[in-house]
Scaffold this motif. Structure first.
Motif, PDB file in Angstrom:
ATOM      1  N   GLN A 189     -13.290   7.816   4.837  1.00  0.00           N
ATOM      2  CA  GLN A 189     -11.773   7.701   5.162  1.00  0.00           C
ATOM      3  C   GLN A 189     -11.655   6.138   5.575  1.00  0.00           C
ATOM      4  O   GLN A 189     -10.348   5.676   5.297  1.00  0.00           O
ATOM      5  CB  GLN A 189     -11.515   8.244   6.589  1.00  0.00           C
ATOM      6  N   GLU A 190     -12.625   5.393   5.797  1.00  0.00           N
ATOM      7  CA  GLU A 190     -12.584   4.087   5.956  1.00  0.00           C
ATOM      8  C   GLU A 190     -11.842   3.323   4.853  1.00  0.00           C
ATOM      9  O   GLU A 190     -11.758   2.081   4.788  1.00  0.00           O
ATOM     10  CB  GLU A 190     -13.463   3.318   6.230  1.00  0.00           C
TER      11      GLU A 190
ATOM     12  N   THR B 207     -21.506  -3.022   6.156  1.00  0.00           N
ATOM     13  CA  THR B 207     -21.697  -1.613   6.128  1.00  0.00           C
ATOM     14  C   THR B 207     -23.232  -1.142   5.712  1.00  0.00           C
ATOM     15  O   THR B 207     -24.189  -2.062   5.143  1.00  0.00           O
ATOM     16  CB  THR B 207     -20.738  -0.934   5.010  1.00  0.00           C
TER      17      THR B 207
END
Lengths: 202, 285
Positions: A189-190, B207
């Motif tokens: 979703q990010e 990330t």
């Protein structure tokens, strides 16, 4: 005209790969290319361990990066919100492949037989006719089946009935009810792509 | 503790060696052209243009349908590749005008304001060309190692490094001040190193997939390419050789400059190669 979407119930999915086979049979994708695939993960600690299966394919995103990255307009959205590729316009530049966060686009480099070095069999000849070498291909939500009033092959053949398909714009459809009423989530979703494939948590 | 095993990182396999070569030659050409305009070196501009043109066959080989590449003009509003193809054509026109005017300048000793406007425009488009190569991969967050604001800056600085590397071979023809050229070389290499460090730190703090890319660069299978190839042989060694040439007693031996040029080009190529290899998708969750 609608907005097609899919909900996959991960609690029901047994990871049998029937959807993968159904997709391959329906779309005659060559060896090494699978528009629909199952990602697997081992979760838990011994002895409470289980295999988690995540079916993945094109998410037909509302804000599709592949569509924006395409320099020729070969990647486009049809009236039903499905992201498609017009092979005759595709130059095979692969920018869409790197723009897609889900890694579900594939370049068909050449026609390869499943029984190589034997020549293509009649099924492969017939099936490969719908693909053009040197172009990118991906899941189409079986748009050709939808035109005939059928559901996508992966939905039709799922033995666990883990896949739901329908019009997200229709408030009475199963998928729109599930999206509204149950705790669905979208992959990555990010990334801000707003996929039209939703998952019901396992 | 929850153990998550099995769902592994997927490496990008869309872009390969042809894309690396295309951006490498584009970087050399555009960088050399920019520096040649700054130094007023017309032959350098011509060689820069030739290097830029060398990008085209590699891009065509990379494309699955090379004969349809003309279609890539169609969507400059959203596609960086489209913008790049248009920019490439604009650059070719501006560069040719600039080179022709440059030779006129040599013979007529006449500089009109128009000459400089063409040069400035060509330099702006050359910078844009380097940027487009990086933005094609950096625009989208799909591959976290590429989705970095530092990537375009790295492409520009590596482009200028490559341009300087070629000038190390050509500068005797250009009547250039070797001290000035050496200083330029040292500055761009220093900028490269700072940007590389910042890029690695950014990946390390980002990330999951970006962290994995950072790990591969310094502790994984690509560490020899990154540490030995790019940082040591491609940056530190050329810097030492350039300094050695600049401060040597004899101003004659250009061999140090040339060796530094070869090593810089190798570093520039490896940078792009390594970048392709650390392209990892985020694990879907």
């Amino acid at each position: 005209m609608g907005l097609y979407g899919m909900v996959i119930d991960l609690k029901k999915c047994i990871g049998c790969e029937a959807c993968v086979i159904a997709c391959k049979m329906e779309n005659a994708t060559p060896p090494g290319i699978s528009w629909c695939r199952i990602l697997r993960e081992e979760r838990g600690t011994f002895p409470h361990v289980r295999i988690f299966s995540l079916p993945a394919a094109c998410n037909h995103c509302a804000d599709a990066p592949c569509e924006k990255a395409c320099p020729t307009g070969a990647t486009y959205r049809n009236g039903d919100g499905i992201i498609l590729i017009e092979s005759s316009k595709c130059i095979g530049c692969r920018t869409c492949m790197t723009a897609c966060p889900y890694n579900v686009r594939y370049l068909m480099k050449k026609e390869v037989s499943y029984f190589s070095p034997q020549p293509l069999n009649p099924y492969e000849i017939m099936g490969y006719a719908q693909h053009e070498t040197g172009t990118v291909q991906k899941c189409t939500f079986c748009a050709h089946r939808l035109e005939e009033g059928m559901k996508p092959a992966c939905v039709e053949l799922c033995p666990a009935e883990a896949r739901y398909f329908g019009d997200l714009d229709d408030p009475e459809s199963d998928v729109s009810k599930m999206v509204k009423e149950r705790h669905v989530y979208q992959l990555l979703q990010e990334m801000g792509t707003d996929p039209h494939v939703y998952y019901l948590s396992s | 503790m929850i153990v998550r095993r099995g769902m592994t990182f997927e490496y990008q396999d869309a872009f390969g060696i042809w894309f690396v070569l295309a951006t490498f030659f584009l970087g050399i050409g555009a960088g050399l052209f920019i520096l040649s305009v700054v130094y007023g070196f017309v032959l350098g501009k011509l060689i820069g243009l030739i290097f830029v043109l060398l990008e085209m066959p590699f891009l065509a080989i990379e494309a699955g349908h090379p004969l349809r590449v003309w279609r890539a003009f169609a969507y400059p509003k959203t596609s960086w590749l489209s913008r790049g193809v248009i920019g490439l054509n604009v650059f070719i026109i501006l560069a040719i005008i600039s080179i022709l005017q440059g030779y006129k300048f040599l013979f007529l000793k006449d500089v009109s304001p128009y000459d400089w406007s063409v040069n400035v425009a060509a330099v702006i488009v050359a910078v844009f060309l380097i940027l487009y190569g990086s933005m094609t991969v950096a625009r989208y967050p799909s591959i976290p190692a590429w989705h970095s604001i530092l990537l375009p800056s790295l492409f520009v600085s590596y482009g200028l490094t490559s341009g300087t590397a070629i000038l190390f071979f050509l500068y005797p023809l250009a009547n250039m001040n070797s001290m000035q050229l050496g200083q330029t070389g040292l500055i761009v290499i220093l900028i490269n190193l700072i940007l590389l460090l910042m890029y690695w730190i950014e990946l390390s703090l980002s990330t999951t997939a970006a962290k994995e890319s950072a790990r591969i660069l310094t502790r994984g299978k690509l560490w020899p390419y990154f540490i030995i190839g790019i940082v040591m042989t491609g940056s530190l060694m050329p810097a030492i050789l350039i300094a050695g040439q600049m401060y040597s007693v004899s101003q004659q031996p250009t061999i140090l400059f040339m060796t530094a040029g070869v090593l810089s080009l190798m570093g520039s190529f490896l940078f792009r190669y390594v970048l392709m290899k650390v392209g990892i998708y985020e694990i879907p969750h």
